[in-house]
Design a protein around this motif. Structure first.
Motif, PDB file in Angstrom:
ATOM      1  N   GLY A   1       0.791  -1.225   0.000  1.00  0.00           N
ATOM      2  CA  GLY A   1       0.000   0.000   0.000  1.00  0.00           C
ATOM      3  C   GLY A   1       0.819   1.267   0.000  1.00  0.00           C
ATOM      4  O   GLY A   1       0.270   2.366  -0.126  1.00  0.00           O
ATOM      5  N   GLN A   2       2.138   1.161   0.129  1.00  0.00           N
ATOM      6  CA  GLN A   2       3.023   2.323   0.075  1.00  0.00           C
ATOM      7  C   GLN A   2       3.729   2.341  -1.277  1.00  0.00           C
ATOM      8  O   GLN A   2       4.023   1.284  -1.841  1.00  0.00           O
ATOM      9  N   SER A   3       3.997   3.521  -1.773  1.00  0.00           N
ATOM     10  CA  SER A   3       4.637   3.615  -3.075  1.00  0.00           C
ATOM     11  C   SER A   3       5.568   4.819  -3.113  1.00  0.00           C
ATOM     12  O   SER A   3       5.520   5.698  -2.246  1.00  0.00           O
ATOM     13  N   GLY A   4       6.418   4.841  -4.128  1.00  0.00           N
ATOM     14  CA  GLY A   4       7.329   5.965  -4.306  1.00  0.00           C
ATOM     15  C   GLY A   4       7.913   5.939  -5.698  1.00  0.00           C
ATOM     16  O   GLY A   4       7.898   4.913  -6.379  1.00  0.00           O
ATOM     17  N   ARG A   5       8.431   7.089  -6.098  1.00  0.00           N
ATOM     18  CA  ARG A   5       9.047   7.190  -7.420  1.00  0.00           C
ATOM     19  C   ARG A   5      10.339   7.986  -7.292  1.00  0.00           C
ATOM     20  O   ARG A   5      10.478   8.874  -6.449  1.00  0.00           O
ATOM     21  N   MET A   6      11.277   7.658  -8.159  1.00  0.00           N
ATOM     22  CA  MET A   6      12.532   8.389  -8.178  1.00  0.00           C
ATOM     23  C   MET A   6      12.406   9.605  -9.079  1.00  0.00           C
ATOM     24  O   MET A   6      11.877   9.497 -10.197  1.00  0.00           O
TER      25      MET A   6
END
Length: 424
Positions: free
Chosen positions: A360-365
């Protein structure tokens, strides 16, 4: 309903993380990851805690068969190098890791060490293009590392100090009980940047708050914080703002408790590594921490994630778990597979486009500066069992109730990076 929810959480945890003790199916040569951290000395507990997080993340990748490459699947291998928390030792460890065939360098606890490693890796990669390495940073949050000192070879997966301070200020800005603040930090680049940004943001958002103390202390060398705590109490401060971590934070909050300081602590790292147990009941409603994730984030996926970590590392003192470290390894695995190679340049190019999710957690560079963009959360310390506090920290009986969730686009800040890119 409770039984069904519990069963669903167990099922979800088993599906996502069925631990990672199973034999990997990858048969190719291992992809070597070198952890360079303080594994002895004053900050050994922080290094060992990081190791557990990264080991768990690597195990998860290997359990699903390693990284898929054109020549076949290859497992990840995490190797340990003890920097003793010193830049010189970290550089020596870097040389050893490269000689041992490491392709990816992992470090984060200390921006001073990070800066030294970054310089050494820049020089090494220029001198030896056939043995280039990438540097993955999970905790060194001096803003300069992705601003004026940004590098094609460096990727940061933690929110930098200015981003963390801005998130904390969203809570402090509304805390009308705070009319005066004491700023204290470790005397090196990170600690200095925290206090500098605290002054700037207080001036912009809470000009009514008086700064009644502003000082730095030696990193990792203060054994008795009572003199500092005495000054904090005597100043009449309603709150302390600090970026301290490890024993420098634990000893400080213990001393503050001992002298009877009853103000608030606005911290970067007050949610783990002994701090909750040190401050005890005096911290209820008073210790505020900013993080990329907290165990009491109220979602089933988050709960399953935390429960699975506790199954892998069952002792209470081992529950220092960080989502960003898991996302970092997932992003690396994704980039290697997308590049179809473990060579530094193609993996770096792919890592610039990383977009990962887990539980449920996400991220992008962000390609412009290699600064990871992710959700941040602010929590307030409370007793385990209080509303919103299902899980405590390290068996202390105290946990952190989530009071603010900041979306990635709200946590993002501009960059001054002017990166020199490298092509194959």
């Amino acid at each position: 309903m409770k039984i069904e929810r519990r069963q669903a959480l167990k099922s979800l945890a088993a599906t996502l993380f069925a631990p990672a003790l199973a034999q990997a199916q990858a048969t190719g040569a291992p992809v070597k990851l070198a952890l360079i951290e303080a594994l002895s000395g004053a900050f050994a507990n922080t290094g060992e805690a990081v190791f557990r997080n990264l080991l768990w993340a690597v195990e998860r990748v290997n359990q699903r068969g390693g990284v898929k490459l054109p020549g076949g699947a290859r497992p990840l291998v995490l190797e340990r190098y003890d920097s003793k928390g010193q830049a010189e030792e970290a550089i020596a460890s870097l040389r050893s890791a490269i000689d041992d065939g490491a392709q990816f360098i992992l470090q984060g606890n200390s921006s001073a060490v990070a800066a030294a490693l970054l310089d050494a890796i820049d020089k090494h990669n220029e001198r030896e293009p056939t043995r280039r390495v990438l540097y993955l940073n999970y905790s060194a949050v001096d803003p300069a590392l992705t601003n004026e000192r940004c590098s094609f070879w460096h990727f940061r997966f933690d929110a930098h100090a200015d981003m963390r301070m801005a998130a904390l200020m969203q809570v402090l800005g509304q805390d009308k009980g705070v009319r005066s603040a004491y700023l204290i930090g470790q005397d090196y680049s990170f600690g200095q940047s925290v206090l500098r940004e605290a002054r700037r943001q207080l001036g912009a958002q809470r000009p009514d708050v008086r700064i009644v103390g502003d000082e730095l202390h030696p990193l990792g060398r203060v054994k008795d914080f009572l003199p500092y705590a005495t000054k904090i109490k005597a100043s009449g401060a309603d709150a302390v703002i600090t970026g301290n971590w490890g024993n420098d934070l634990t000893l400080m909050v213990k001393a503050a408790r001992d002298v009877g300081f009853d103000g608030k602590f606005y911290t970067f790292y007050g949610n783990a590594l002994g701090a909750p147990a040190a401050v005890g009941e005096a911290g209820v409603g008073r210790v505020v921490a900013i993080a990329d994730w907290l165990p009491n984030l109220p979602t089933a996926q988050s709960e399953a994630f935390y429960q699975s970590f506790r199954q892998r590392f069952p002792r209470p003192q081992d529950d220092y778990v960080h989502m960003r470290m898991q996302l970092m390894i997932e992003a690396l695995a994704q980039a290697i597979e997308r590049a179809g190679s473990v060579a530094a340049v193609p993996v770096a190019t792919a890592l610039e486009q990383a977009n990962v999710s887990l539980s449920g957690q996400s991220g992008r560079m962000r390609a412009a500066d290699h600064q990871f963009q992710q959700t941040l959360v602010v929590g307030v310390m409370d007793r385990q069992g209080s509303p919103g506090v299902k899980f405590d920290v390290e068996g202390s009986g105290y946990g952190f109730r989530v009071v603010r969730v900041i979306a990635p686009e709200k946590a993002e800040l501009p960059t001054s990076c002017r990166m020199s890119r490298v092509s194959v």
